[in-house]
Design a protein around this motif. Structure first.
Motif, short mmCIF file in Angstrom:
data_model
loop_
_atom_site.label_atom_id
_atom_site.label_comp_id
_atom_site.label_asym_id
_atom_site.label_seq_id
_atom_site.Cartn_x
_atom_site.Cartn_y
_atom_site.Cartn_z
N GLY A 87 -14.93 15.01 137.37
CA GLY A 87 -15.71 14.37 138.42
C GLY A 87 -14.91 13.35 139.20
O GLY A 87 -13.72 13.15 138.97
N ILE A 88 -15.59 12.69 140.15
CA ILE A 88 -14.99 11.65 140.97
C ILE A 88 -15.93 10.44 140.96
O ILE A 88 -17.14 10.59 141.11
N VAL A 89 -15.35 9.25 140.77
CA VAL A 89 -16.13 8.02 140.79
C VAL A 89 -16.32 7.58 142.24
O VAL A 89 -15.35 7.41 142.99
N LEU A 90 -17.58 7.38 142.64
CA LEU A 90 -17.89 6.96 144.00
C LEU A 90 -17.69 5.46 144.15
O LEU A 90 -17.50 4.74 143.17
N GLU A 91 -17.76 4.98 145.39
CA GLU A 91 -17.53 3.56 145.65
C GLU A 91 -18.55 2.66 144.96
O GLU A 91 -18.25 1.52 144.64
N ASP A 92 -19.76 3.17 144.73
CA ASP A 92 -20.78 2.35 144.08
C ASP A 92 -20.73 2.44 142.55
O ASP A 92 -21.61 1.93 141.86
N GLY A 93 -19.69 3.12 142.02
CA GLY A 93 -19.51 3.19 140.58
C GLY A 93 -20.11 4.40 139.91
O GLY A 93 -19.84 4.66 138.72
N ARG A 94 -20.93 5.17 140.63
CA ARG A 94 -21.50 6.37 140.04
C ARG A 94 -20.46 7.49 139.98
O ARG A 94 -19.55 7.53 140.82
N THR A 95 -20.61 8.38 139.01
CA THR A 95 -19.72 9.53 138.92
C THR A 95 -20.42 10.75 139.49
O THR A 95 -21.53 11.09 139.07
N ALA A 96 -19.80 11.38 140.47
CA ALA A 96 -20.37 12.57 141.11
C ALA A 96 -19.74 13.83 140.53
O ALA A 96 -18.54 13.87 140.26
N ALA A 97 -20.57 14.83 140.31
CA ALA A 97 -20.04 16.15 139.97
C ALA A 97 -19.31 16.71 141.19
O ALA A 97 -19.78 16.55 142.33
N ARG A 130 -27.35 13.79 138.68
CA ARG A 130 -26.26 13.00 139.28
C ARG A 130 -25.97 13.52 140.69
O ARG A 130 -26.34 14.64 141.03
N PRO A 131 -25.33 12.71 141.53
CA PRO A 131 -24.95 13.21 142.85
C PRO A 131 -23.89 14.30 142.71
O PRO A 131 -23.16 14.36 141.71
N VAL A 132 -23.84 15.16 143.71
CA VAL A 132 -22.88 16.26 143.73
C VAL A 132 -22.04 16.15 144.99
O VAL A 132 -22.57 16.09 146.11
N LEU A 133 -20.73 16.12 144.82
CA LEU A 133 -19.80 16.02 145.94
C LEU A 133 -19.22 17.40 146.20
O LEU A 133 -18.58 18.00 145.33
N LEU A 134 -19.44 17.90 147.40
CA LEU A 134 -18.99 19.24 147.78
C LEU A 134 -17.72 19.14 148.63
O LEU A 134 -17.69 18.45 149.64
N ASN A 135 -16.68 19.83 148.19
CA ASN A 135 -15.41 19.93 148.93
C ASN A 135 -14.77 18.57 149.26
O ASN A 135 -14.41 18.31 150.42
N PRO A 136 -14.60 17.70 148.28
CA PRO A 136 -13.90 16.44 148.60
C PRO A 136 -12.48 16.73 149.09
O PRO A 136 -11.83 17.67 148.64
#
Length: 269
Positions: A87-97, A130-136
């Motif tokens: 995953g990737i940690v977002l700016e607010d500290g949450r981890t996105a799939a 959890r949030p999901v990040l598509l195509n970072p």
């Protein structure tokens, strides 16, 4: 009568460069939705029948690496598999799939990492919390918040229940024949997906017209010769034909070991 169904809010990363060419039919739909949000309905409709791609850790990663060494390059995740997701940690500290619409998007961000393909709707259900990040890393990057994921799952389930998927196998005796006209787009997608002989673990493949007399159904028939599991070949085909219109026709697939009599129709591998 207007449709009062609430629309999910999709948050896209700022576009710092022009989007590159769409790599598959799913990305073409996303590109259309970026211009007109109404096309997100088409995206929802595709969720039950397309794959998304991830880079796993743990045992799933080891098996994906083994598949790549055998020439497959990608492993299809099965429901009984245990999955540890990168995953990737977002700016607010949450981890996105982190998920991708095409293996090339993943390798463009993380080179030399294992790739696993999984049905998009099933994948979203795994990470509905959890949030999901598509195509970072891509101009087509989107962040789906938890409520967006829930809305996508609900819409995808509705489409799956309504049977709005690409026509699949038809029971009964099938009669095969060479196509009277060459389906240029379909062949182009298949060649791009499977590459040259042996490149994807497939030693030969044919595309034929098919008719199921008893069912009164006609369509297309793909005959693959390979030692790879049939679900992996079917997943690759499903991704390749996303966005190709079949109308009321069906697409059936046969996967058999290499050797034996040649298939019928156009040999494309």
């Amino acid at each position: 009568m207007t449709d009062a169904k609430p629309q999910p809010k999709f948050i896209t990363a700022p576009l710092t460069r022009r989007p590159d060419a769409a790599l598959n039919g799913l990305e073409q739909v996303i590109e259309a939705a970026m211009e007109d949000p109404q096309h997100w309905r088409a995206f929802e409709a595709l969720l039950p029948r397309v794959d998304l791609y991830i880079s796993p850790e743990g045992e799933a990663a080891k098996e994906a690496i083994a598949a790549a060494k055998q020439g497959g390059g990608m492993r299809v995740l099965r429901s009984e598999d245990h999955l540890e997701l990168r995953g990737i940690v977002l700016e607010d500290g949450r981890t996105a799939a982190v998920v991708f619409t095409d293996p090339q998007r993943l390798t463009g961000l993380w080179s030399d990492l294992p790739i696993v393909g999984m049905n998009a709707l099933a994948l979203l259900k795994l990470w509905r919390d959890r949030p999901v990040l598509l195509n970072p890393g891509s101009p087509r990057a989107f962040l789906f918040e938890i409520e967006d994921v829930a809305a996508l799952i609900a819409a995808g389930d509705a489409h799956a229940a309504a049977g709005r998927t690409t026509s699949g196998p038809v029971s009964g005796k099938v009669t095969l024949s060479p196509p009277e006209r060459v389906p240029e787009l379909l062949l182009q997608r298949l060649v791009q997906a499977f590459g040259p002989v042996g490149g994807s673990g497939v030693t030969a493949a044919w595309l034929a017209r098919a008719r199921w007399q008893a069912a009164g159904q006609q369509g297309w028939f793909l005959d693959f010769r390979t030692s790879r599991p049939s679900d992996e070949i079917r997943a690759m085909v499903q991704r390749a034909v996303t966005g190709v219109g079949f109308g009321d026709e069906t697409l059936d697939i046969s996967v058999a070991p290499s050797g034996g009599a040649d298939g019928v129709g156009i040999r494309f591998i």
